[in-house]
Structure formats: C-alpha cells, structure tokens
Write an enzyme that holds these catalytic residues in place. Structure first.
Site, PDB file in Angstrom:
ATOM      1  N   GLU A 156       9.972  10.217 -11.719  1.00 43.69           N
ATOM      2  CA  GLU A 156      10.970   9.757 -12.707  1.00 43.69           C
ATOM      3  C   GLU A 156      11.299  10.756 -13.813  1.00 43.69           C
ATOM      4  O   GLU A 156      11.310  10.381 -14.983  1.00 43.69           O
ATOM      5  CB  GLU A 156      10.472   8.444 -13.341  1.00 43.69           C
ATOM      6  CG  GLU A 156      10.213   7.346 -12.332  1.00 43.69           C
ATOM      7  CD  GLU A 156       9.715   6.047 -12.962  1.00 43.69           C
ATOM      8  OE1 GLU A 156       9.241   6.068 -14.108  1.00 43.69           O
ATOM      9  OE2 GLU A 156       9.817   5.010 -12.290  1.00 43.69           O
ATOM     10  N   GLU A 265       9.351   1.838  -3.129  1.00 44.61           N
ATOM     11  CA  GLU A 265       8.894   0.732  -3.993  1.00 44.61           C
ATOM     12  C   GLU A 265       9.895  -0.413  -3.868  1.00 44.61           C
ATOM     13  O   GLU A 265      10.556  -0.793  -4.830  1.00 44.61           O
ATOM     14  CB  GLU A 265       8.771   1.211  -5.446  1.00 44.61           C
ATOM     15  CG  GLU A 265       7.838   2.391  -5.611  1.00 44.61           C
ATOM     16  CD  GLU A 265       7.612   2.809  -7.070  1.00 44.61           C
ATOM     17  OE1 GLU A 265       7.951   2.040  -7.989  1.00 44.61           O
ATOM     18  OE2 GLU A 265       7.092   3.920  -7.279  1.00 44.61           O
TER      19      GLU A 265
HETATM   20  C1  GLA Z   1       7.652   2.698 -11.333  1.00 37.49           C
HETATM   21  C2  GLA Z   1       6.387   3.407 -10.905  1.00 37.49           C
HETATM   22  C3  GLA Z   1       5.442   2.459 -10.220  1.00 37.49           C
HETATM   23  C4  GLA Z   1       5.340   1.138 -10.959  1.00 37.49           C
HETATM   24  C5  GLA Z   1       6.691   0.550 -11.149  1.00 37.49           C
HETATM   25  C6  GLA Z   1       6.592  -0.768 -11.831  1.00 37.49           C
HETATM   26  O1  GLA Z   1       8.501   2.461 -10.323  1.00 37.49           O
HETATM   27  O2  GLA Z   1       6.636   4.488 -10.046  1.00 37.49           O
HETATM   28  O3  GLA Z   1       4.175   3.042 -10.160  1.00 37.49           O
HETATM   29  O4  GLA Z   1       4.695   1.315 -12.181  1.00 37.49           O
HETATM   30  O5  GLA Z   1       7.427   1.457 -11.940  1.00 37.49           O
HETATM   31  O6  GLA Z   1       5.600  -1.550 -11.324  1.00 37.49           O
END
Ligand code: GLA
Length: 389
Positions: A156, A265
């Site tokens: 990120e 994710e």
């Molecule tokens: C981001 C992170 C994850 C997690 C999510 C929220 O996407 O990469 O590790 O913390 O936020 O759960």
C-alpha cells in the site's frame, strides 16, 4: 442419433455437473486454474474450533496470515522478537502441504513507531532508517526461509492518483517513495531464499491511475536490477464496485509486464456506503456515526441478511470468479480475506460495530449461496455440450 438418445446425453451431462458441484471443494473446482487461499489466524490453527480448521483444509490450498506476520506482532518493541505465532502458522501450512504466503514486510500500518522515530519523538536519520529496514528484513526473511513460499514485501505505498503515499516509511524518508520501494525489494532479494516469490500488494489496485503508478514502480525497480515477481490486487470489494472492466484491465496490464497476478484479500461488502466504494481512513469511525439514526441506515442487516441481498452477494461472487476463471492463465492465486463473516474486519471498519456478510461462509460456518455460485463457475464455463448429429 435418435431423439431419446439426445435427451439421455443432455440429462447425463446435467447430472454429472450437479454431482460434481455437490461434492467439490473450492480447491478442487479451481485446481486447473489457480490456488485458492484464505487468510487465517490463531483460532483456525489451534484446532479450538474444529469446524473452522476442517473448512480451511477442505476448501483451500494456500494460506495467508491475517495478522501474525505484521511488524507489530513480530517486533513489537526494540528488544522483542516474537516469532511464535508465525512459526505455528508456517508449521500448520507445511504440515498440510499448503502454499504458505507471508504478509507483510514494509507497511505504514501495524508497524510500531520506533521503526521510524527515536523514543524522544525525533525522526531517525536517513542512515538509521536504512539500517532499521535492513536489519528487520534480514532478521525476518532469514528466520522464515524454508518455511514460506512467497512474501508481500511492500504494502500500500501507491495512492489513488498513482502517487507515492506520504506515510510510514515514506514519510520518515522525507517523501521519497522510490527509495523505500528500492530498499524494500533490494533487501528482500538479498535475504530471502531465491525460490521465495516477492510481491507488491495494494487496495484499489484496479483503479487505472493507480495501476499506472504501480507499473511505473515495477519498471523503476527493474531498471535498477531489482526483482519483483508479482502484484497482489487486494480485492476488498463491494456489491457495486469496482466495475468489472477495471479488474480485467488491471489483470492484463500487470500480466503484460510478466508479473504474476494474485487476488489477495477478497471480500464483498454488502452494507450501505461501503458496498459502493472502498472507504479508507478514519472519517466514518467518528462516534457520531454510532448514533441511532446513522446506525439504522449504516447497519441494516444486524438481524440477518435478507434473501434478495443474499442473492446479490452470490451473483457478485459469481461475476468476480467468472473474471478470475477467464484470466486463469494470468492469475496465480485467489485468497479470501477470512473464513466466515463473524471474523471479518469488515464488521469494524470503517464503521464500528456493524454486521457485515462479506465472505463465503456465515457465522455458523454454513455456506452462503455464494459458495455454490463460485463452485459452479468452472464447470459451467467448461461444460461440453455434446455435438448433435
Ligand atoms: C489491508 C492489509 C491487510 C489487512 C486489511 C484489513 O488490506 O493488507 O493485512 O490489515 O487491510 O484487514
């Protein structure tokens, strides 16, 4: 071939399809396409809830650590290294023959302040920051060599317009995002075993301007002779976003650079506001939004998900997996961010105390309709209609 014979074949094909769907698991349904992953924590590993452990092993062949490999867990203060929970996670993966993913080395969140600042609050010098990052990556990578298969090296750092985000490491280094990206991947390449894959991972990594920024970073790394193997598109999505064409374009663009693509994710938000777009930051955590009138609007399904929303949720999951299956030659892994709705971070972020339904399994571990919809995608795409003569 006579008429009855044709009907018989058509019926047999349908029945075979149904039988396959009834028995199959996610990892079997997608075995020729990509790995199926799930983010887990100590509860699923410990065996305290056998249903949870069984579901993980039934459906998934890849795991990601939801929290146990983040800097705040592994190195909570300057004198403490805490590898226990992550070692248990890796052992669980190895014992069961799963792909063991590691997440994440360099990130602005869930990273203690001492990484960037002295105890008196002053910022570390350039050389101290480089040494902190080098030492962290060396210690952690060497510890997990032989135990993990891939690392999210950097998480990120690119913003919505393709710019570097002035947070965490980048802020400490005076805004120099390229430097942070170079150092992170350079050190990971130096200290991880060469067969461990090194990835960049981000949310909204489908947004065209953000894709530009990520691709530029990849090209910059390569121009400096630094290895990067893949991109994780986080997939914190909703019933109504992102547009499917953006997802397709992003997969194509990363893949055109010779990178592996992962959907890392995945969850599908069904609640007001956040089903429309990913809200990041703290704006909706203001206590004002806990007032009755806001909560009635923001948290409408606290007593259960209405059938029509359950159907939309299934439809959306099917639509997403249709894309993933179509791009199966480019996608290496699809990972759900959690096993069942009750454990999901989406119940608490960005609005506290909501009841969300973002995953494939309900709070009682029974499947959402979406599970069956997802299981059907490969067989429906591949169903061979016998040629009638
Ligand atoms: C981001 C992170 C994850 C997690 C999510 C929220 O996407 O990469 O590790 O913390 O936020 O759960």
């Amino acid at each position: 071939m006579n008429y009855l014979h044709r009907i018989f074949i058509a019926l047999a094909v349908c029945l075979a399809g149904f039988a396959a769907n009834a028995q199959t698991s996610l990892k079997d349904a997608y075995k020729d396409a990509f790995k199926m992953g799930v983010a887990i924590g100590r509860m699923q590993i410990s065996g305290r809830v056998p249903q949870a452990t069984d579901l993980v092993l039934q459906h998934f062949n890849s795991i990601s650590p939801e929290n146990d490999m983040k800097p705040e867990v592994i190195h909570p203060n300057p004198d403490t290294w805490n590898f226990g929970p992550a070692d248990d996670y890796c052992k669980f993966g190895r014992d069961h023959g799963l792909h063991v993913h590691a997440h994440t080395l360099v990130w602005h969140n869930q990273t203690p302040d001492f990484f960037w600042n002295h105890a008196d609050g002053t910022t570390k010098s350039h050389d101290e920051l480089v040494e902190t990052m080098r030492n962290y990556i060396e210690t952690v990578c060497k510890h997990f060599n032989g135990k993990v298969d891939s690392w999210d090296v950097l998480n990120e750092v690119i913003g919505e317009y393709g710019e570097y985000r002035d947070k965490g490491w980048i802020h400490a280094f005076g805004g120099d995002g390229e430097l942070v990206a170079r150092l992170a991947f350079q050190f990971a390449q130096q200290y991880c075993d060469p067969d461990i894959e090194l990835y960049y991972n981000d949310f909204n990594a489908w947004r065209p301007a953000k894709v530009d920024g990520i691709c530029k970073m990849v090209e910059m790394l390569r121009a400096n002779g630094i290895r990067i193997d893949g991109i994780g598109i986080q997939g914190h999505w909703g019933l109504n976003y992102p547009k499917t064409e953006y997802i397709e374009q992003a997969i194509e663009r990363y893949s055109a650079l010779g990178l592996k693509v992962m959907i890392t994710e995945l969850d599908v938000d069904v609640l007001p506001v956040t089903k429309e777009a990913q809200v990041f930051g703290q704006s909706l955590s203001d206590p004002m939004y806990q007032l009755e009138e806001f909560m009635e609007f923001l948290n409408p399904y606290k007593d259960g998900l209405p059938d029509e929303v359950e159907d939309q949720h299934a439809q959306r999951y099917a639509e997403l997996f249709q894309i993933f299956y179509k791009y199966r030659d480019k996608i290496d892994r699809v990972t759900l961010w959690g096993l069942q709705d009750g454990n999901s971070w989406k119940n608490g972020y960005p609005v506290a105390r909501r009841t969300n339904y973002p995953l494939l399994f309900k709070r009682d571990y029974s499947p959402h309709k979406a599970l069956d919809a997802v299981l059907r995608v490969p067989s429906e795409a591949q169903r061979v209609i016998p040629r009638l003569q």
